[in-house]
Write a protein that holds these residues in place. Structure first.
Motif, PDB file in Angstrom:
ATOM      1  N   MET A   1     -18.892  37.405  15.902  1.00 26.37           N
ATOM      2  CA  MET A   1     -19.263  38.345  14.900  1.00 26.37           C
ATOM      3  C   MET A   1     -20.600  38.236  14.661  1.00 26.37           C
ATOM      4  SD  MET A   1     -17.995  38.551  10.936  1.00 26.37           S
ATOM      5  CE  MET A   1     -16.208  37.970  11.214  1.00 26.37           C
ATOM      6  N   CYS A   2     -21.256  39.176  14.339  1.00 27.20           N
ATOM      7  CA  CYS A   2     -22.679  39.313  13.896  1.00 27.20           C
ATOM      8  C   CYS A   2     -23.104  39.574  12.728  1.00 27.20           C
ATOM      9  CB  CYS A   2     -23.501  40.174  15.035  1.00 27.20           C
ATOM     10  SG  CYS A   2     -25.319  39.667  15.064  1.00 27.20           S
ATOM     11  N   LEU A   3     -23.630  39.001  11.653  1.00 21.18           N
ATOM     12  CA  LEU A   3     -23.601  39.178  10.398  1.00 21.18           C
ATOM     13  C   LEU A   3     -24.985  39.444  10.139  1.00 21.18           C
ATOM     14  CD1 LEU A   3     -21.637  36.134   8.905  1.00 21.18           C
ATOM     15  CD2 LEU A   3     -20.766  38.488   9.154  1.00 21.18           C
ATOM     16  N   ALA A   4     -25.297  40.275   8.896  1.00 21.95           N
ATOM     17  CA  ALA A   4     -26.528  40.096   8.037  1.00 21.95           C
ATOM     18  C   ALA A   4     -26.694  39.145   7.255  1.00 21.95           C
ATOM     19  CB  ALA A   4     -26.685  41.348   7.577  1.00 21.95           C
ATOM     20  N   PHE A  25     -32.053  29.750   6.505  1.00 26.03           N
ATOM     21  CA  PHE A  25     -30.715  30.435   6.291  1.00 26.03           C
ATOM     22  C   PHE A  25     -29.818  29.281   5.775  1.00 26.03           C
ATOM     23  CE2 PHE A  25     -32.762  32.872   9.371  1.00 26.03           C
ATOM     24  CZ  PHE A  25     -32.769  34.153   8.804  1.00 26.03           C
ATOM     25  N   GLY A  26     -29.969  28.683   4.495  1.00 26.41           N
ATOM     26  CA  GLY A  26     -29.230  27.671   4.157  1.00 26.41           C
ATOM     27  C   GLY A  26     -29.096  26.444   4.870  1.00 26.41           C
ATOM     28  N   ILE A  47     -32.392  40.220   3.935  1.00 22.94           N
ATOM     29  CA  ILE A  47     -31.349  40.146   4.635  1.00 22.94           C
ATOM     30  C   ILE A  47     -32.015  40.441   6.231  1.00 22.94           C
ATOM     31  CG2 ILE A  47     -29.154  41.736   5.125  1.00 22.94           C
ATOM     32  CD1 ILE A  47     -28.880  40.261   2.727  1.00 22.94           C
ATOM     33  N   VAL A  48     -31.284  39.446   6.965  1.00 22.08           N
ATOM     34  CA  VAL A  48     -31.843  39.490   8.275  1.00 22.08           C
ATOM     35  C   VAL A  48     -30.505  39.643   9.327  1.00 22.08           C
ATOM     36  CG1 VAL A  48     -32.789  37.764  10.595  1.00 22.08           C
ATOM     37  CG2 VAL A  48     -33.264  37.835   7.962  1.00 22.08           C
ATOM     38  N   ALA A  53     -35.682  41.252   9.916  1.00 25.27           N
ATOM     39  CA  ALA A  53     -35.850  41.370   8.458  1.00 25.27           C
ATOM     40  C   ALA A  53     -35.484  42.551   7.888  1.00 25.27           C
ATOM     41  CB  ALA A  53     -36.891  40.589   7.522  1.00 25.27           C
ATOM     42  N   LEU A  54     -34.469  43.210   7.240  1.00 26.46           N
ATOM     43  CA  LEU A  54     -34.203  44.441   7.163  1.00 26.46           C
ATOM     44  C   LEU A  54     -34.421  44.960   5.428  1.00 26.46           C
ATOM     45  CD1 LEU A  54     -31.102  45.051   9.288  1.00 26.46           C
ATOM     46  CD2 LEU A  54     -33.296  45.356   9.701  1.00 26.46           C
TER      47      LEU A  54
END
Length: 94
Positions: A1-4, A25-26, A47-48, A53-54
């Motif tokens: 899965m590919c998340l933003a 990222f955390g 959000i990436v 970066a979008l």
């Protein structure tokens, strides 16, 4: 899965004519292209998705989302070591 995934900008620099950021990222740190958000600044969240970066994001939303992703194991799934994941998957199949 590919998340933003939401991340925080820790550094910004120009690389070969492209504005790039180091983002956290955390606890996982990755390089991200800022061409879609050229005015994003150090300390801000975005959000990436697939290294870009979008969309700018407020800190509270970013932290809540990262906490939820971590609770669900999605950060490890998204950023984990692919060799370790393959080894574990192979052991499960046995």
């Amino acid at each position: 899965m590919c998340l933003a995934v939401p991340g925080r900008v820790t550094e910004i620099e120009e690389r070969d004519g492209t504005r790039m950021a180091v983002m956290d990222f955390g606890g996982v740190v990755k390089d991200v292209c800022l061409e879609y958000l050229p005015d994003l600044a150090v300390g801000e969240y975005a959000i990436v998705h697939v290294g870009f970066a979008l969309q700018r994001l407020d800190e509270e939303s970013a932290r809540r989302t990262l906490a939820l992703f971590e609770e669900l194991g999605l950060l490890q799934e998204e950023f984990g070591d692919p060799w370790e994941a393959a080894r574990v998957a192979e052991e499960v199949e046995r």
